[in-house]
Motif scaffolding. Structure first.
Motif, PDB file in Angstrom:
ATOM      1  N   ARG A   2      10.104  -2.092  38.951  1.00 58.91           N
ATOM      2  CA  ARG A   2      10.174  -3.213  38.025  1.00 58.91           C
ATOM      3  C   ARG A   2       8.891  -4.043  38.124  1.00 58.91           C
ATOM      4  O   ARG A   2       8.324  -4.190  39.200  1.00 58.91           O
ATOM      5  CB  ARG A   2      11.370  -4.106  38.381  1.00 58.91           C
ATOM      6  N   LEU A   3       8.462  -4.586  36.988  1.00 63.10           N
ATOM      7  CA  LEU A   3       7.315  -5.487  36.926  1.00 63.10           C
ATOM      8  C   LEU A   3       7.760  -6.832  36.382  1.00 63.10           C
ATOM      9  O   LEU A   3       8.495  -6.897  35.396  1.00 63.10           O
ATOM     10  CB  LEU A   3       6.229  -4.935  35.998  1.00 63.10           C
ATOM     11  N   ASP A   4       7.310  -7.905  37.019  1.00 65.92           N
ATOM     12  CA  ASP A   4       7.459  -9.261  36.511  1.00 65.92           C
ATOM     13  C   ASP A   4       6.097  -9.912  36.651  1.00 65.92           C
ATOM     14  O   ASP A   4       5.461  -9.803  37.703  1.00 65.92           O
ATOM     15  CB  ASP A   4       8.479 -10.060  37.342  1.00 65.92           C
ATOM     16  N   GLY A   5       5.637 -10.572  35.619  1.00 67.03           N
ATOM     17  CA  GLY A   5       4.336 -11.201  35.771  1.00 67.03           C
ATOM     18  C   GLY A   5       3.813 -11.850  34.522  1.00 67.03           C
ATOM     19  O   GLY A   5       4.338 -11.667  33.424  1.00 67.03           O
ATOM     20  N   ALA A  13      11.080  -8.711  33.788  1.00 71.86           N
ATOM     21  CA  ALA A  13      12.016  -7.706  34.303  1.00 71.86           C
ATOM     22  C   ALA A  13      11.780  -6.352  33.626  1.00 71.86           C
ATOM     23  O   ALA A  13      12.704  -5.661  33.239  1.00 71.86           O
ATOM     24  CB  ALA A  13      13.458  -8.159  34.130  1.00 71.86           C
ATOM     25  N   CYS A  14      10.518  -5.997  33.476  1.00 65.19           N
ATOM     26  CA  CYS A  14      10.119  -4.759  32.809  1.00 65.19           C
ATOM     27  C   CYS A  14      10.365  -3.601  33.770  1.00 65.19           C
ATOM     28  O   CYS A  14       9.635  -3.422  34.749  1.00 65.19           O
ATOM     29  CB  CYS A  14       8.650  -4.858  32.421  1.00 65.19           C
ATOM     30  N   THR A  15      11.397  -2.832  33.496  1.00 59.31           N
ATOM     31  CA  THR A  15      11.778  -1.775  34.427  1.00 59.31           C
ATOM     32  C   THR A  15      11.338  -0.408  33.935  1.00 59.31           C
ATOM     33  O   THR A  15      11.202  -0.158  32.740  1.00 59.31           O
ATOM     34  CB  THR A  15      13.307  -1.772  34.664  1.00 59.31           C
ATOM     35  N   HIS A  16      11.090   0.443  34.902  1.00 52.14           N
ATOM     36  CA  HIS A  16      10.721   1.828  34.665  1.00 52.14           C
ATOM     37  C   HIS A  16      11.397   2.630  35.763  1.00 52.14           C
ATOM     38  O   HIS A  16      11.861   2.053  36.755  1.00 52.14           O
ATOM     39  CB  HIS A  16       9.202   2.000  34.676  1.00 52.14           C
ATOM     40  N   THR A  75      11.275  -6.662  29.037  1.00 53.31           N
ATOM     41  CA  THR A  75      10.343  -6.734  27.914  1.00 53.31           C
ATOM     42  C   THR A  75       8.899  -6.889  28.371  1.00 53.31           C
ATOM     43  O   THR A  75       8.612  -7.341  29.477  1.00 53.31           O
ATOM     44  CB  THR A  75      10.679  -7.928  26.991  1.00 53.31           C
ATOM     45  N   LEU A  76       8.022  -6.522  27.467  1.00 55.77           N
ATOM     46  CA  LEU A  76       6.585  -6.727  27.599  1.00 55.77           C
ATOM     47  C   LEU A  76       6.164  -7.546  26.395  1.00 55.77           C
ATOM     48  O   LEU A  76       6.449  -7.176  25.252  1.00 55.77           O
ATOM     49  CB  LEU A  76       5.849  -5.381  27.594  1.00 55.77           C
ATOM     50  N   ALA A  77       5.526  -8.684  26.644  1.00 55.21           N
ATOM     51  CA  ALA A  77       5.039  -9.534  25.556  1.00 55.21           C
ATOM     52  C   ALA A  77       3.522  -9.585  25.622  1.00 55.21           C
ATOM     53  O   ALA A  77       2.932  -9.709  26.691  1.00 55.21           O
ATOM     54  CB  ALA A  77       5.614 -10.940  25.675  1.00 55.21           C
ATOM     55  N   LEU A  78       2.889  -9.477  24.456  1.00 60.47           N
ATOM     56  CA  LEU A  78       1.436  -9.500  24.349  1.00 60.47           C
ATOM     57  C   LEU A  78       1.061 -10.512  23.294  1.00 60.47           C
ATOM     58  O   LEU A  78       1.573 -10.457  22.173  1.00 60.47           O
ATOM     59  CB  LEU A  78       0.922  -8.106  23.970  1.00 60.47           C
TER      60      LEU A  78
END
Length: 167
Positions: free
Chosen positions: A62-65, A55-58, A29-32
């Protein structure tokens, strides 16, 4: 993630602090979130934007932050728009295939948009970067990227200085 970020930005409510959450392209997920301190419903000085990748995967990575953007100034004139502030990288990890990049620290920024050009300036801050087990501290830097209209398209230019120290 770009589409999710645009959709989340459009849905942020004035005065809201609860994040809007959207799925990433291949999972996670992406939270804003927007802490709209003056309740204006628009980005303004002293507002705080938080961005969280979980755990934002493409495809391929993957991006975590967790990132925090503190808005210092917003100017909307007929011929120019300016956004100034700071970006705090609380934690950020990008895994791309076998490569891993981790960042922590902060930078100052200014984004200026006119009819003739768009310019992003990043300046002094302290960033700690670790890529594939090798750590570096980046400091005393300034970077400018300009996208300039030239009549038939755009020219871009980049200038900058950087001091890098291996840790």
């Amino acid at each position: 993630s770009t589409i999710a970020l645009e959709a989340l930005t459009a849905r942020l409510a004035a005065g809201g602090t609860a994040p809007r959450i959207a799925p990433c392209e291949s999972g996670g997920t992406l939270a804003l979130g927007l802490d709209d301190l003056d309740g204006s419903g628009a980005l303004s000085a002293n507002d705080v934007v938080t961005v969280t990748y979980d755990a934002c995967t493409h495809p391929g990575g993957r991006l975590d932050g967790a990132l925090r953007i503190r808005v210092a100034a917003v100017t909307d004139a007929a011929t120019e728009q300016v956004r100034r502030g700071s970006l705090e990288i609380i934690r950020f990890t990008q895994v791309d295939g076998a490569d891993t990049l981790m960042l922590r620290g902060g930078i100052g920024f200014a984004f200026t948009s006119t009819l003739a050009a768009d310019r992003l300036e990043i300046e002094s801050g302290e960033l700690a970067a670790t890529q594939d087990g090798v750590s570096e501290a980046l400091s005393d830097f300034a970077w400018r990227f300009t996208l300039q209209q030239n009549g038939s398209g755009y020219d871009n230019s980049t200038t900058g200085t950087l001091r890098s120290e291996s840790l």
